[in-house]
Design an enzyme around this catalytic site. Sequence first.
Site, PDB file in Angstrom:
ATOM      1  N   VAL A 244      16.060  11.155  -0.791  1.00  0.00           N
ATOM      2  CA  VAL A 244      14.764  10.698  -0.260  1.00  0.00           C
ATOM      3  C   VAL A 244      13.875  10.184  -1.401  1.00  0.00           C
ATOM      4  O   VAL A 244      13.182   9.173  -1.256  1.00  0.00           O
ATOM      5  CB  VAL A 244      14.074  11.826   0.546  1.00  0.00           C
ATOM      6  CG1 VAL A 244      12.670  11.407   0.975  1.00  0.00           C
ATOM      7  CG2 VAL A 244      14.923  12.179   1.763  1.00  0.00           C
TER       8      VAL A 244
ATOM      9  N   ALA B 236      15.072   6.809  -2.227  1.00  0.00           N
ATOM     10  CA  ALA B 236      14.620   5.826  -1.226  1.00  0.00           C
ATOM     11  C   ALA B 236      13.148   5.476  -1.457  1.00  0.00           C
ATOM     12  O   ALA B 236      12.734   4.317  -1.301  1.00  0.00           O
ATOM     13  CB  ALA B 236      14.827   6.380   0.177  1.00  0.00           C
ATOM     14  N   TYR B 237      12.368   6.466  -1.835  1.00  0.00           N
ATOM     15  CA  TYR B 237      10.929   6.254  -2.095  1.00  0.00           C
ATOM     16  C   TYR B 237      10.737   5.311  -3.282  1.00  0.00           C
ATOM     17  O   TYR B 237       9.987   4.327  -3.195  1.00  0.00           O
ATOM     18  CB  TYR B 237      10.286   7.616  -2.355  1.00  0.00           C
ATOM     19  CG  TYR B 237       8.835   7.587  -2.793  1.00  0.00           C
ATOM     20  CD1 TYR B 237       7.826   7.196  -1.924  1.00  0.00           C
ATOM     21  CD2 TYR B 237       8.474   7.982  -4.081  1.00  0.00           C
ATOM     22  CE1 TYR B 237       6.494   7.187  -2.328  1.00  0.00           C
ATOM     23  CE2 TYR B 237       7.150   7.980  -4.495  1.00  0.00           C
ATOM     24  CZ  TYR B 237       6.168   7.583  -3.612  1.00  0.00           C
ATOM     25  OH  TYR B 237       4.852   7.576  -4.020  1.00  0.00           O
ATOM     26  N   ILE B 238      11.418   5.606  -4.383  1.00  0.00           N
ATOM     27  CA  ILE B 238      11.270   4.776  -5.582  1.00  0.00           C
ATOM     28  C   ILE B 238      11.815   3.361  -5.339  1.00  0.00           C
ATOM     29  O   ILE B 238      11.228   2.370  -5.783  1.00  0.00           O
ATOM     30  CB  ILE B 238      11.976   5.464  -6.779  1.00  0.00           C
ATOM     31  CG1 ILE B 238      11.162   6.695  -7.193  1.00  0.00           C
ATOM     32  CG2 ILE B 238      12.171   4.519  -7.952  1.00  0.00           C
ATOM     33  CD1 ILE B 238       9.712   6.393  -7.596  1.00  0.00           C
TER      34      ILE B 238
ATOM     35  N   LYS C  95       9.122   1.606  -3.235  1.00  0.00           N
ATOM     36  CA  LYS C  95       7.941   1.235  -4.037  1.00  0.00           C
ATOM     37  C   LYS C  95       8.276   0.064  -4.969  1.00  0.00           C
ATOM     38  O   LYS C  95       7.468  -0.856  -5.139  1.00  0.00           O
ATOM     39  CB  LYS C  95       7.452   2.437  -4.859  1.00  0.00           C
ATOM     40  CG  LYS C  95       6.782   3.547  -4.056  1.00  0.00           C
ATOM     41  CD  LYS C  95       5.471   3.091  -3.445  1.00  0.00           C
ATOM     42  CE  LYS C  95       4.590   4.224  -2.959  1.00  0.00           C
ATOM     43  NZ  LYS C  95       3.557   3.767  -1.995  1.00  0.00           N
TER      44      LYS C  95
END
Length: 218
Positions: free
Chosen positions: A127, A130-132, A135
């Site tokens: 997760v 996926a966030y990085i 962004k």
Amino acid sequence: MRVVVAGGHGKIALLLERLLAGRGDQAVGLVRNPAHVADVRKTGAEAVVCDLEAASAGDVAVLLAGADAVVFAAGAGPGSGAPRKDSVDRGASVLMAEAAGRAGVRRFVQISSMGAGQPPRPGTDEVWAAYITAKSAAEDDLRARDLDWTIVRPGGLTDAPATGGIRLAAPPVPRGTVPRADVAAVIAALLDQPGTGHKTLELTSGDSPVAAAVHGIS
Ligand SMILES: NC(=O)c1ccc[n+]([C@@H]2O[C@H](COP(=O)([O-])OP(=O)(O)OC[C@H]3O[C@@H](n4cnc5c(N)ncnc54)[C@H](OP(=O)(O)O)[C@@H]3O)[C@@H](O)[C@H]2O)c1
């Protein structure tokens, strides 16, 4: 100045809306949950219900008519999985940037995150990766657009009171934390400062007063 804040009920967003309203700017918070309208209004801002995972760029461009700036402060938040990192942290930022272009709103400040701009390390939690990735993709999309964009990558966010002391510079800034209240103050100052466009900045707590730090990078 009329400033539309995407993710208008977020923690940074509410602090920013209060700062903007307090200095006489018109802030408009876009929220997806109608129950959040009252909280946004309490800051002195206007609230408009708009789900950024459901709206079209055309829908949002209508809401941006007459605005001077957009701040992207939305995020899928803790507890969300990889798909919503993509649909909010990337997708909603792309939507706002596309809508800003269509509406002729050139100034766009994006809240990204430290860690963006590099691929996630091998073995990173799925997760977080996926966030990085989301962004980084949102940043890349914004940099490619003909807008007066500024990307702000805060370190770890805290709910501590504002300190007024920050470190704001082009990457790399050493890892650290920063109160959301100081992030809000930096964004308000960036909106006020011509010459801070086309910059990617990392932000942690530090020794520089906000006004001096923002002046120093323009
Ligand atoms: N946590 C950290 O340490 C850290 C570090 C660096 C950067 N950041 C980034 O900083 C930014 C702001 O952080 P924050 O703590 O102020 O965020 P936050 O309190 O989690 O607020 C994010 C807001 O985005 C809204 N949102 C989510 N999906 C939406 C949608 N489809 N349409 C409209 N709004 C939607 C949320 O609304 P709902 O309440 O309806 O879900 C929420 O109000 C985020 O992008 C975050 O990723 C965080």
